[in-house]
Design a protein around this motif. Structure first.
Motif, PDB file in Angstrom:
ATOM      1  N   ALA A 195       0.708  -1.323   0.030  1.00 37.82           N
ATOM      2  CA  ALA A 195       0.119   0.010  -0.140  1.00 37.82           C
ATOM      3  C   ALA A 195       0.662   1.392  -0.058  1.00 37.82           C
ATOM      4  O   ALA A 195       0.476   2.350  -0.490  1.00 37.82           O
ATOM      5  N   ALA A 196       2.032   1.150   0.855  1.00 42.24           N
ATOM      6  CA  ALA A 196       2.715   2.520   0.753  1.00 42.24           C
ATOM      7  C   ALA A 196       3.486   2.676  -0.780  1.00 42.24           C
ATOM      8  O   ALA A 196       3.895   3.905  -0.953  1.00 42.24           O
ATOM      9  N   ARG A 197       3.654   1.571  -1.562  1.00 42.88           N
ATOM     10  CA  ARG A 197       4.378   1.829  -2.730  1.00 42.88           C
ATOM     11  C   ARG A 197       3.586   1.836  -4.101  1.00 42.88           C
ATOM     12  O   ARG A 197       3.880   2.311  -4.858  1.00 42.88           O
ATOM     13  N   ALA A 214     -14.087   5.454   2.337  1.00 42.75           N
ATOM     14  CA  ALA A 214     -12.806   5.191   1.446  1.00 42.75           C
ATOM     15  C   ALA A 214     -11.677   5.845   2.118  1.00 42.75           C
ATOM     16  O   ALA A 214     -10.413   5.173   2.339  1.00 42.75           O
ATOM     17  N   VAL A 215     -11.689   6.898   2.431  1.00 40.69           N
ATOM     18  CA  VAL A 215     -10.656   7.727   3.298  1.00 40.69           C
ATOM     19  C   VAL A 215     -10.096   6.955   4.466  1.00 40.69           C
ATOM     20  O   VAL A 215      -8.577   6.653   4.659  1.00 40.69           O
ATOM     21  N   ALA A 216     -11.266   6.324   5.339  1.00 34.82           N
ATOM     22  CA  ALA A 216     -10.743   5.648   6.441  1.00 34.82           C
ATOM     23  C   ALA A 216      -9.970   4.157   6.208  1.00 34.82           C
ATOM     24  O   ALA A 216      -8.796   3.942   6.779  1.00 34.82           O
ATOM     25  N   TRP A 217     -10.329   3.646   5.028  1.00 36.64           N
ATOM     26  CA  TRP A 217      -9.620   2.422   4.455  1.00 36.64           C
ATOM     27  C   TRP A 217      -8.091   2.723   4.089  1.00 36.64           C
ATOM     28  O   TRP A 217      -7.403   1.905   4.447  1.00 36.64           O
ATOM     29  N   MET A 218      -7.973   3.960   3.467  1.00 29.33           N
ATOM     30  CA  MET A 218      -6.804   4.354   2.886  1.00 29.33           C
ATOM     31  C   MET A 218      -5.918   4.298   3.732  1.00 29.33           C
ATOM     32  O   MET A 218      -4.553   4.170   3.837  1.00 29.33           O
ATOM     33  N   LYS A 219      -6.445   5.211   4.937  1.00 32.49           N
ATOM     34  CA  LYS A 219      -5.422   5.531   6.058  1.00 32.49           C
ATOM     35  C   LYS A 219      -5.196   4.301   6.958  1.00 32.49           C
ATOM     36  O   LYS A 219      -3.761   3.973   7.191  1.00 32.49           O
ATOM     37  N   ASP A 253      -4.729  14.585   2.883  1.00 31.42           N
ATOM     38  CA  ASP A 253      -3.616  13.729   3.471  1.00 31.42           C
ATOM     39  C   ASP A 253      -2.644  12.982   2.890  1.00 31.42           C
ATOM     40  O   ASP A 253      -1.756  12.467   3.063  1.00 31.42           O
ATOM     41  N   PHE A 254      -3.374  12.741   1.441  1.00 31.80           N
ATOM     42  CA  PHE A 254      -2.735  11.760   0.587  1.00 31.80           C
ATOM     43  C   PHE A 254      -1.935  12.618  -0.589  1.00 31.80           C
ATOM     44  O   PHE A 254      -2.202  13.916  -0.754  1.00 31.80           O
TER      45      PHE A 254
END
Length: 306
Positions: A195-197, A214-219, A253-254
């Motif tokens: 996920a980080a890459r 969606a934002v919560a999942w991505m974080k 934040d992304f």
């Protein structure tokens, strides 16, 4: 907030740009150049990305070079779905990148959509996530997996011929790591270590009910890079700026690659989102306004329109 600005989406795909109106892509080239110039005038340091091509076609990039488009973009993007729609195997991903790199050796190549549907089997999608990451995360500077969520079945996929495409159409609804109801597929666990890459591509429809989740999942996953879109067509909806503000605040934040696309029906040569605009400068002005509004940092919800 905005890491890069992407000019259109899949311009060589008839589901996103009408080749009957613009068979040689001359109108697209003029539109892309105007947008590139407008974005550069607002932010001299913001990378401009040529809308990800699908299919991956060096001849199209050479056409764009000959028409001067590559002088006004900083990155060339590609999209690939070898287990669903493309006529090549997933192991050929590095070769496909090299085909484009050979004709644009002076620009980075980004993969702004790579995906596998779970239409046939969720286990196949999970394998596809892992294999895609293995092939691409060290090959290109940016990879965006498409997508986080399945497309809700009551919505329409953005294709030209819809249900007439048969199973090819229905695959569009199963590209997510999460099912329509938000429950994880096996592919989510396969994606998590990357996920980080390997970022995500998630389109948010106007007033999309999935935005906050969606934002919560991505974080939770540790996603750093997000590709999404600001629709020129949606900008004419009531309270469009309020929705754009809410969406862009939620994803602040992304590192966001924002895609500008979709012609408003009343501004197209034909009344369709794939149509070239009657006036390319109207699209350029939309791009410029969005960069002014969101390009410099966070945005307070409800900020007055410019």
């Amino acid at each position: 907030m905005i890491e890069a600005a992407k000019i259109w989406n899949e311009p060589n795909n008839k589901s996103h740009w009408d080749p009957e109106i613009d068979p040689g892509w001359s109108l697209f080239a003029e539109t892309a150049i105007a947008a590139g110039q407008a974005i550069r005038a607002e932010d001299a340091n913001l990378p401009r990305v040529l809308g990800g091509i699908s299919p991956i076609d060096p001849a199209f990039i050479l056409n764009m070079r000959d028409k001067g488009v590559l002088d006004h973009v900083d990155v060339v993007a590609v999209h690939g779905f070898p287990l669903d729609w493309n006529l090549w195997q997933i192991s050929e991903w590095p070769n496909k990148i090299d085909e484009i790199r050979a004709v644009v050796p002076d620009k980075p190549i980004w993969v702004t959509e790579a995906g596998v549907s779970s239409f046939g089997a969720e286990e196949v999608q999970a394998w596809g996530v892992k294999r895609t990451a293995e092939l691409l995360v060290d090959k290109v500077p940016r990879v965006h997996w498409y997508s986080l969520y399945d497309l809700p079945r009551e919505w329409e996929a953005t294709t030209r011929h819809r249900e007439a495409e048969g199973s090819s159409y229905y695959r569009h609804f199963y590209m997510g790591l999460l099912r329509q109801d938000g429950t994880p597929k096996p592919s989510l666990e396969a994606y998590a270590p990357f996920a980080a890459r390997m970022g995500l591509c998630q389109w948010f429809h106007y007033e999309d009910h999935r935005l906050d989740d969606a934002v919560a999942w991505m974080k939770r996953l540790g996603v750093r890079h997000l590709r999404t879109g600001l629709s020129w067509a949606d900008s004419f909806r009531p309270d469009a700026d309020r929705w754009f503000d809410r969406m862009m605040t939620a994803v602040q934040d992304f590192d966001v690659t924002v895609t500008f696309c979709f012609t408003p029906e009343h501004l197209g040569i034909a009344p369709h989102h794939t149509s070239p605009p009657k006036d390319k400068m109207q699209f350029a002005e939309f791009c410029a306004r969005m960069i002014r509004r969101y390009g410099g940092g966070t945005i307070a919800p409800g900020v007055a329109a410019e």
